[in-house]
Design an enzyme around this catalytic site. Sequence first.
Site, PDB file in Angstrom:
ATOM      1  N   ILE A 169       0.859  -1.196   0.000  1.00 52.05           N
ATOM      2  CA  ILE A 169       0.000   0.000   0.000  1.00 52.05           C
ATOM      3  C   ILE A 169       0.890   1.240   0.000  1.00 52.05           C
ATOM      4  CG2 ILE A 169      -1.939   1.208   1.064  1.00 52.05           C
ATOM      5  CD1 ILE A 169      -2.931  -1.317   2.207  1.00 52.05           C
ATOM      6  N   HIS A 170       1.403   1.613  -1.155  1.00 51.39           N
ATOM      7  CA  HIS A 170       2.210   2.824  -1.289  1.00 51.39           C
ATOM      8  C   HIS A 170       1.302   4.012  -1.567  1.00 51.39           C
ATOM      9  CE1 HIS A 170       6.522   1.176  -1.963  1.00 51.39           C
ATOM     10  NE2 HIS A 170       6.084   1.025  -0.741  1.00 51.39           N
ATOM     11  N   ALA A 171       1.923   5.144  -1.860  1.00 52.69           N
ATOM     12  CA  ALA A 171       1.141   6.366  -1.997  1.00 52.69           C
ATOM     13  C   ALA A 171      -0.062   6.237  -2.942  1.00 52.69           C
ATOM     14  CB  ALA A 171       2.045   7.503  -2.455  1.00 52.69           C
TER      15      ALA A 171
END
Lengths: 544, 85
Positions: free
Chosen positions: B14-16
């Site tokens: 779950i990155h930006a």
Amino acid sequence: MLKLNGKGVYGAVATGKISVFKRQEAQVRRIHVEDTAAELFRVDAAKKKASEQLSAIYEKALKEVGETNAQIFEIHMMMIEDEDYNESIQSIIENQSVNAEYAVAVTSDNFAEMFSSMDDAYMQARAADVKDISNRIIACMAENGGSDNGSDDKVIICADDLAPSETVSLDKEKVLAFVTAHGSSNSHTAILARNMNIPAIIGVGDELLEKIKDGDMAAVDGYTGEVFIDPDEKTLAEITAKQKSDLEKKELLKSLKGKENITLDGTKVNIFANIGSVDNIGAVLVNDAGGIGLFRSEFLYLENSDYPTEEQQFQAYKKVLESMAGKKVIIRTLDIGADKQVDYFSLDKEENPALGFRAIRICLTRPDIFKTQLRALFRASAFGNLGIMFPMITSVSELEKILAICDEVKAELKESNIEYSEKTEIGIMIETPAAAIISDRLAPMVDFFSVGTNDLTQYTLACDRQNPKLEEFCDTHHEAILRLIEMSAKNAHANGAWIGICGELAADTTLTETFLRMGIDELSVSPSYVLKLRDTVRNINLSK
Amino acid sequence: MKTFNYTIRDEVGIHARPAGMLAKEAKGFKSEILIEKNGKSVNATKLMMLMGLGVKCGDTVTVTVNGEDEDAAAKAMEEFFTANL
């Protein structure tokens, strides 16, 4: 002429005049206020203005760098609306009776700190995004709209650092290159520069802004990370030559980027890149390599004045794995010897270093050094798609010893509850005739082979590759070498292993078809050859 | 209350970008949507906290949906995770 060094994040060159980037940086002071409601109102107004600006930047980025890269500004807009961020600003204003600018700046520092302290290089770089939106809000409160300083000349922008939004806001038509004193190669600014195809150098250090001024002539080499102030004619000629070859390459890039490595008859092959330092990852990504087929771990040892610690190595490997985001990364364990000397190893001088105490032989004699590296590698394996590769293998018993040490390391990690990936692939270099000849015995013990053609050639043909006089005797296309590779490929496939080539021969396009007919699964070449090789593969027809 | 577990398959976690998309999706519902990893739980509409969870590939998160439109929200969340993460 003055030469400065930084890290090139996008390989391209430029020459032109320097323009020092001026930021309207509002000095934030803590001021006591009575009317906190008025401050809250100012924050709201500034946020609204900031959102409008960001939405305009988003539109601009959409056109210039594409949706995937523009999305960061959509995220900036959402960050501005983030509940916790806003609650923090509000409570600082109300509880401390202070001005809005101060509340935003403190909140910015706190959230940036949260990201900086995360153990993931990507997330750490997000601290810059928090600061970027906060500075924008603060600037909006200062009530002076930004303005260009009007010049029509194309310039090389030099700055302390550039925020992503500042990078995109710059008029691309007027920017020849970026050079910054600080910044990380993981930052969005670096990513944006790559996508805008603008030469960019970061991390030159504080001397950058001390030694330059507006209007200075400069040449920028994004390949080497060099900046030449007031370049002499020789340097200018070199840069111009690179510029020309870039143009040709760019054409190739445009037509081949994102395409599959597939022959006319539908055979696919992986094209990976060989690199020797974390700094080369940018080149791997720009050239669209499918993974890293050979990461030489020597740099960690060569750069240090003493044995690199497990933690030092772990951080470097983790960074490579994270930056490659799930793509295969094959790291080769220590490969030094009498020809690549490292003082603190105190190796004896040898008559025949190529046939001497080197690579896996050092590792198996000094298991302490080997185990430190393996522990670091397995720990890093939890952060991506790792393959570990052992050099200079000549026998089954060596490989047995290595695998036993790997098991030992894994058991220790398990016992201390330290994560590692069970999917980590284990492979060996085929770079001695012995390994190729007994490849039927070695293949069942590993997941993959990688042929190191440089050493394989020198050992098979008994030709010292350092000796220029032997060049005419050193036929790299010699049938003996090709037979050894073919034999290794057959034995790999018969035992469920895959086989790649990571030596110089992998980039030799006159042999690509031969290799594909042998069933070679992967070719690993230096990043700048990836697309050329893709072009060759796409024109081969194996059904003929 | 609806709840489900999901193991992240996306290479980068779950990155930006996915966090932004997830927060946007979660804001469309009246129900409270919580994402939990290793005992730490955050509201899915809070982008920065969501990023701060540091969810990586292979991590298992527990999604809990509570509120009047929880059936629809849980279904949308499951679809979102399967499609994007």
